[in-house]
Write a protein that holds these residues in place. Structure first.
Motif, mmCIF file in Angstrom:
data_model
loop_
_atom_site.group_PDB
_atom_site.id
_atom_site.type_symbol
_atom_site.label_atom_id
_atom_site.label_comp_id
_atom_site.label_asym_id
_atom_site.label_seq_id
_atom_site.Cartn_x
_atom_site.Cartn_y
_atom_site.Cartn_z
ATOM 1 N N ALA A 81 35.931 34.199 51.520
ATOM 2 C CA ALA A 81 36.016 33.978 50.062
ATOM 3 C C ALA A 81 35.722 35.394 49.646
ATOM 4 O O ALA A 81 36.405 35.906 48.485
ATOM 5 C CB ALA A 81 35.142 33.140 49.738
ATOM 6 N N LEU A 82 34.884 36.161 50.010
ATOM 7 C CA LEU A 82 34.793 37.502 49.778
ATOM 8 C C LEU A 82 35.742 38.503 49.779
ATOM 9 O O LEU A 82 36.186 39.258 48.821
ATOM 10 C CB LEU A 82 33.536 38.209 50.634
ATOM 11 C CG LEU A 82 32.165 37.961 50.094
ATOM 12 C CD1 LEU A 82 31.278 38.598 51.089
ATOM 13 C CD2 LEU A 82 31.880 38.520 48.708
ATOM 14 N N LYS A 83 36.817 38.082 50.877
ATOM 15 C CA LYS A 83 37.828 38.927 50.831
ATOM 16 C C LYS A 83 38.772 38.593 49.933
ATOM 17 O O LYS A 83 39.431 39.581 49.232
ATOM 18 C CB LYS A 83 38.495 38.428 52.384
ATOM 19 C CG LYS A 83 39.588 39.327 52.872
ATOM 20 C CD LYS A 83 40.311 39.078 54.010
ATOM 21 C CE LYS A 83 41.440 39.890 54.401
ATOM 22 N NZ LYS A 83 42.061 39.293 55.723
ATOM 23 N N ILE A 84 38.961 37.255 49.582
ATOM 24 C CA ILE A 84 39.991 36.697 48.554
ATOM 25 C C ILE A 84 39.357 37.465 47.068
ATOM 26 O O ILE A 84 40.214 37.853 46.295
ATOM 27 C CB ILE A 84 39.765 35.419 48.260
ATOM 28 C CG1 ILE A 84 40.518 34.844 49.683
ATOM 29 C CG2 ILE A 84 40.675 34.834 47.113
ATOM 30 C CD1 ILE A 84 40.314 33.237 49.949
ATOM 31 N N LYS A 85 37.975 37.542 46.968
ATOM 32 C CA LYS A 85 37.480 38.066 45.523
ATOM 33 C C LYS A 85 37.979 39.698 45.654
ATOM 34 O O LYS A 85 38.238 40.054 44.385
ATOM 35 C CB LYS A 85 36.086 37.932 45.874
ATOM 36 C CG LYS A 85 35.309 38.394 44.588
ATOM 37 C CD LYS A 85 33.786 37.942 44.460
ATOM 38 C CE LYS A 85 32.988 38.567 43.155
ATOM 39 N NZ LYS A 85 31.834 38.115 43.182
ATOM 40 N N ARG A 86 37.860 40.204 46.535
ATOM 41 C CA ARG A 86 38.130 41.661 46.590
ATOM 42 C C ARG A 86 39.556 41.987 46.396
ATOM 43 O O ARG A 86 40.024 42.602 45.566
ATOM 44 C CB ARG A 86 37.685 42.393 48.023
ATOM 45 C CG ARG A 86 36.196 42.758 48.292
ATOM 46 C CD ARG A 86 35.963 43.610 49.274
ATOM 47 N NE ARG A 86 35.021 42.900 49.935
ATOM 48 C CZ ARG A 86 35.143 42.349 51.257
ATOM 49 N NH1 ARG A 86 36.443 42.442 51.685
ATOM 50 N NH2 ARG A 86 34.234 41.823 51.755
ATOM 51 N N GLN A 87 40.527 41.015 46.844
ATOM 52 C CA GLN A 87 41.683 41.150 46.571
ATOM 53 C C GLN A 87 41.936 40.956 45.025
ATOM 54 O O GLN A 87 42.720 41.542 44.353
ATOM 55 C CB GLN A 87 42.560 40.292 47.400
ATOM 56 C CG GLN A 87 42.822 40.511 48.605
ATOM 57 C CD GLN A 87 43.389 39.708 49.509
ATOM 58 O OE1 GLN A 87 43.707 38.583 49.196
ATOM 59 N NE2 GLN A 87 43.394 39.895 51.022
ATOM 60 N N VAL A 88 41.319 39.794 44.446
ATOM 61 C CA VAL A 88 41.686 39.569 43.010
ATOM 62 C C VAL A 88 41.185 40.708 41.961
ATOM 63 O O VAL A 88 41.609 41.074 41.167
ATOM 64 C CB VAL A 88 40.853 38.151 42.524
ATOM 65 C CG1 VAL A 88 40.942 37.856 41.206
ATOM 66 C CG2 VAL A 88 41.716 36.979 43.288
ATOM 67 N N LYS A 89 39.761 41.328 42.643
ATOM 68 C CA LYS A 89 39.397 42.326 41.810
ATOM 69 C C LYS A 89 40.291 43.553 41.748
ATOM 70 O O LYS A 89 40.482 44.172 40.780
ATOM 71 C CB LYS A 89 38.123 42.789 42.142
ATOM 72 C CG LYS A 89 36.792 41.966 41.633
ATOM 73 C CD LYS A 89 35.783 42.655 42.063
ATOM 74 C CE LYS A 89 34.488 41.944 41.715
ATOM 75 N NZ LYS A 89 33.119 42.703 42.073
#
Length: 99
Positions: A81-89
């Motif tokens: 989920a952190l990886k997805i959050k970084r991509q969204v940011k």
């Protein structure tokens, strides 16, 4: 596989079974986890995550995966989920610079 929600970090809790004669024995309360395919609006991708039913309701309330992840604390998110959050940011920053 751990029994932990990938978005909220909710895991098993410990309590007691209480009999009619009031004898207490230890037990575990497991979270209601279900696999869910979640759509990211900004990335245009679908992600499969194992989340709790309460987290699924929260996603609907907040308005989707992207807004939930941007408002979530990093400590409670799983590494995926952190990886997805970084991509969204990164995508949000790229669109803000382009505009």
């Amino acid at each position: 596989m751990s029994r932990r929600c990938e978005l909220t970090g909710i895991g098993p809790m410990v309590g007691h079974n209480v009999s009619h004669s009031n004898i207490k024995t230890k037990r575990r309360f497991l979270p209601a986890l279900s696999p869910a395919s979640l759509q990211s609006d900004s990335l245009g991708q679908t992600f499969k995550l194992r989340i709790s039913n309460a987290a699924l309701r929260t996603l609907d309330f907040k308005g989707g995966l992207d807004t939930f992840l941007l408002g979530a604390k990093d400590e409670q998110l799983s590494p995926r989920a952190l990886k997805i959050k970084r991509q969204v940011k990164a995508k949000a920053a790229a669109t803000a610079v382009a505009a």
